[in-house]
Design a protein around this motif. Sequence first.
Motif, PDB file in Angstrom:
ATOM      1  N   GLY A 197      45.509 151.938 -10.366  1.00  0.00           N
ATOM      2  CA  GLY A 197      44.387 151.138  -9.896  1.00  0.00           C
ATOM      3  C   GLY A 197      43.335 151.915  -9.128  1.00  0.00           C
ATOM      4  O   GLY A 197      43.259 153.146  -9.185  1.00  0.00           O
ATOM      5  N   LEU A 198      42.529 151.156  -8.377  1.00  0.00           N
ATOM      6  CA  LEU A 198      41.364 151.690  -7.678  1.00  0.00           C
ATOM      7  C   LEU A 198      41.464 151.478  -6.177  1.00  0.00           C
ATOM      8  O   LEU A 198      42.037 150.496  -5.710  1.00  0.00           O
ATOM      9  CB  LEU A 198      40.089 150.996  -8.174  1.00  0.00           C
ATOM     10  CG  LEU A 198      39.672 151.247  -9.615  1.00  0.00           C
ATOM     11  CD1 LEU A 198      38.706 150.169 -10.082  1.00  0.00           C
ATOM     12  CD2 LEU A 198      39.029 152.624  -9.754  1.00  0.00           C
ATOM     13  N   CYS A 199      40.887 152.401  -5.432  1.00  0.00           N
ATOM     14  CA  CYS A 199      40.622 152.207  -4.010  1.00  0.00           C
ATOM     15  C   CYS A 199      39.187 151.699  -3.903  1.00  0.00           C
ATOM     16  O   CYS A 199      38.276 152.294  -4.480  1.00  0.00           O
ATOM     17  CB  CYS A 199      40.776 153.518  -3.247  1.00  0.00           C
ATOM     18  SG  CYS A 199      40.141 153.459  -1.549  1.00  0.00           S
TER      19      CYS A 199
ATOM     20  N   GLY B  37      32.745 158.027 -12.893  1.00  0.00           N
ATOM     21  CA  GLY B  37      33.190 157.704 -14.244  1.00  0.00           C
ATOM     22  C   GLY B  37      33.222 156.215 -14.540  1.00  0.00           C
ATOM     23  O   GLY B  37      32.788 155.375 -13.751  1.00  0.00           O
ATOM     24  N   ASP B  38      33.745 155.905 -15.711  1.00  0.00           N
ATOM     25  CA  ASP B  38      33.937 154.525 -16.150  1.00  0.00           C
ATOM     26  C   ASP B  38      35.198 153.986 -15.472  1.00  0.00           C
ATOM     27  O   ASP B  38      36.295 154.516 -15.673  1.00  0.00           O
ATOM     28  CB  ASP B  38      34.095 154.513 -17.671  1.00  0.00           C
ATOM     29  CG  ASP B  38      34.203 153.109 -18.259  1.00  0.00           C
ATOM     30  OD1 ASP B  38      34.516 152.169 -17.509  1.00  0.00           O
ATOM     31  OD2 ASP B  38      33.987 152.965 -19.479  1.00  0.00           O
ATOM     32  N   PRO B  39      35.093 152.918 -14.661  1.00  0.00           N
ATOM     33  CA  PRO B  39      36.270 152.419 -13.938  1.00  0.00           C
ATOM     34  C   PRO B  39      37.173 151.515 -14.768  1.00  0.00           C
ATOM     35  O   PRO B  39      38.224 151.088 -14.291  1.00  0.00           O
ATOM     36  CB  PRO B  39      35.639 151.630 -12.784  1.00  0.00           C
ATOM     37  CG  PRO B  39      34.374 151.087 -13.371  1.00  0.00           C
ATOM     38  CD  PRO B  39      33.872 152.169 -14.304  1.00  0.00           C
TER      39      PRO B  39
ATOM     40  N   TYR C 154      39.445 147.843 -13.257  1.00  0.00           N
ATOM     41  CA  TYR C 154      38.246 147.305 -12.601  1.00  0.00           C
ATOM     42  C   TYR C 154      37.848 145.979 -13.241  1.00  0.00           C
ATOM     43  O   TYR C 154      37.757 145.871 -14.464  1.00  0.00           O
ATOM     44  CB  TYR C 154      37.104 148.310 -12.726  1.00  0.00           C
ATOM     45  CG  TYR C 154      35.791 147.829 -12.154  1.00  0.00           C
ATOM     46  CD1 TYR C 154      35.607 147.727 -10.781  1.00  0.00           C
ATOM     47  CD2 TYR C 154      34.735 147.479 -12.995  1.00  0.00           C
ATOM     48  CE1 TYR C 154      34.413 147.291 -10.251  1.00  0.00           C
ATOM     49  CE2 TYR C 154      33.529 147.047 -12.474  1.00  0.00           C
ATOM     50  CZ  TYR C 154      33.370 146.952 -11.103  1.00  0.00           C
ATOM     51  OH  TYR C 154      32.179 146.517 -10.582  1.00  0.00           O
ATOM     52  N   GLU C 155      37.589 144.963 -12.403  1.00  0.00           N
ATOM     53  CA  GLU C 155      37.256 143.627 -12.894  1.00  0.00           C
ATOM     54  C   GLU C 155      35.911 143.131 -12.386  1.00  0.00           C
ATOM     55  O   GLU C 155      35.567 141.967 -12.574  1.00  0.00           O
ATOM     56  CB  GLU C 155      38.358 142.639 -12.495  1.00  0.00           C
ATOM     57  CG  GLU C 155      39.717 142.955 -13.122  1.00  0.00           C
ATOM     58  CD  GLU C 155      40.798 141.968 -12.713  1.00  0.00           C
ATOM     59  OE1 GLU C 155      40.550 141.190 -11.757  1.00  0.00           O
ATOM     60  OE2 GLU C 155      41.868 141.969 -13.346  1.00  0.00           O
TER      61      GLU C 155
ATOM     62  N   TYR D  83      31.033 152.111 -19.870  1.00  0.00           N
ATOM     63  CA  TYR D  83      30.678 151.240 -18.754  1.00  0.00           C
ATOM     64  C   TYR D  83      30.591 152.023 -17.448  1.00  0.00           C
ATOM     65  O   TYR D  83      31.233 153.055 -17.277  1.00  0.00           O
ATOM     66  CB  TYR D  83      31.727 150.141 -18.562  1.00  0.00           C
ATOM     67  CG  TYR D  83      31.809 149.113 -19.656  1.00  0.00           C
ATOM     68  CD1 TYR D  83      30.811 148.152 -19.816  1.00  0.00           C
ATOM     69  CD2 TYR D  83      32.903 149.082 -20.517  1.00  0.00           C
ATOM     70  CE1 TYR D  83      30.898 147.193 -20.813  1.00  0.00           C
ATOM     71  CE2 TYR D  83      33.003 148.121 -21.512  1.00  0.00           C
ATOM     72  CZ  TYR D  83      31.997 147.181 -21.659  1.00  0.00           C
ATOM     73  OH  TYR D  83      32.083 146.234 -22.645  1.00  0.00           O
ATOM     74  N   HIS D  84      29.802 151.478 -16.517  1.00  0.00           N
ATOM     75  CA  HIS D  84      29.828 151.894 -15.123  1.00  0.00           C
ATOM     76  C   HIS D  84      29.747 150.649 -14.254  1.00  0.00           C
ATOM     77  O   HIS D  84      29.289 149.590 -14.703  1.00  0.00           O
ATOM     78  CB  HIS D  84      28.647 152.813 -14.783  1.00  0.00           C
ATOM     79  CG  HIS D  84      28.773 154.195 -15.348  1.00  0.00           C
ATOM     80  ND1 HIS D  84      29.780 155.062 -14.977  1.00  0.00           N
ATOM     81  CD2 HIS D  84      28.008 154.861 -16.258  1.00  0.00           C
ATOM     82  CE1 HIS D  84      29.635 156.200 -15.634  1.00  0.00           C
ATOM     83  NE2 HIS D  84      28.575 156.109 -16.414  1.00  0.00           N
TER      84      HIS D  84
END
Length: 235
Positions: free
Chosen positions: A41-43, A73-75, A80-81, A118-119
């Motif tokens: 996942g992401l921070c 980059g592309d998350p 990423y939602e 995507y970005h």
Amino acid sequence: MSHRNLAPLATALLFLAASTAEAKQWRYAGMHPRTGQPGDGLCHLESMHVHSAAPLYADTLYRTRDNVYVFIGDPTPFGYEGPRHSYYGHHPVVLNVLVDIQVDVDVVEYCYHDGPHYHAYEPPPRQEFVDKEDVHYYAGEYPEAYQRENPKRVRVNTVYRGWNVPRPVVTFAPPPQYHGPIIQVGVNVDVDVKVGGRPPPPSREVIIIREDDDDDHHHGHGKHKKHKHKHKGWD
């Protein structure tokens, strides 16, 4: 050995441990992958912060400023939602627009994602983009710095190819203002257009193989337009 003699040794060991812990801290700014593996996942911390994990694929997914890593980059593969913006090909990214960096001149880096991607961010201000059917294309010239970094940075496509990342659906030729590489996604074959060369004639169709079955990502039919909006950060 007496306790008195052990005291300096203990102090030295504590200092060494503290120094080692500090050396393992990595500074980040803005949203970024937690580890670099999609499943982690992401921070979402936007301000400058530290982690004990080093940035994976640092040369391709990140750009640095004052030893702070900024993810460009592309998350999508990291779960990423949030809002996503569709781009095609290589384009500039302005670090001081993405994160809070105090500078007098824009810090311009480049994204080297081939084809549609995507970005989480909109095209930056003071950079020339055009839209075709809700996809952003860079319409400016590529500087020498971009050309010089290309062999190293373009490896981002090898990284993402292994993750089977959903892409925007694009089934039309890029606008004539776009001078970047044209890629047929899925077969990874370049059309006879190179960076800095002449774009294809407007009537020439470049078919991009669809990789995203999500109906929410279809694009409507629109007109070319230049961006005059203000950047809204990660929103």
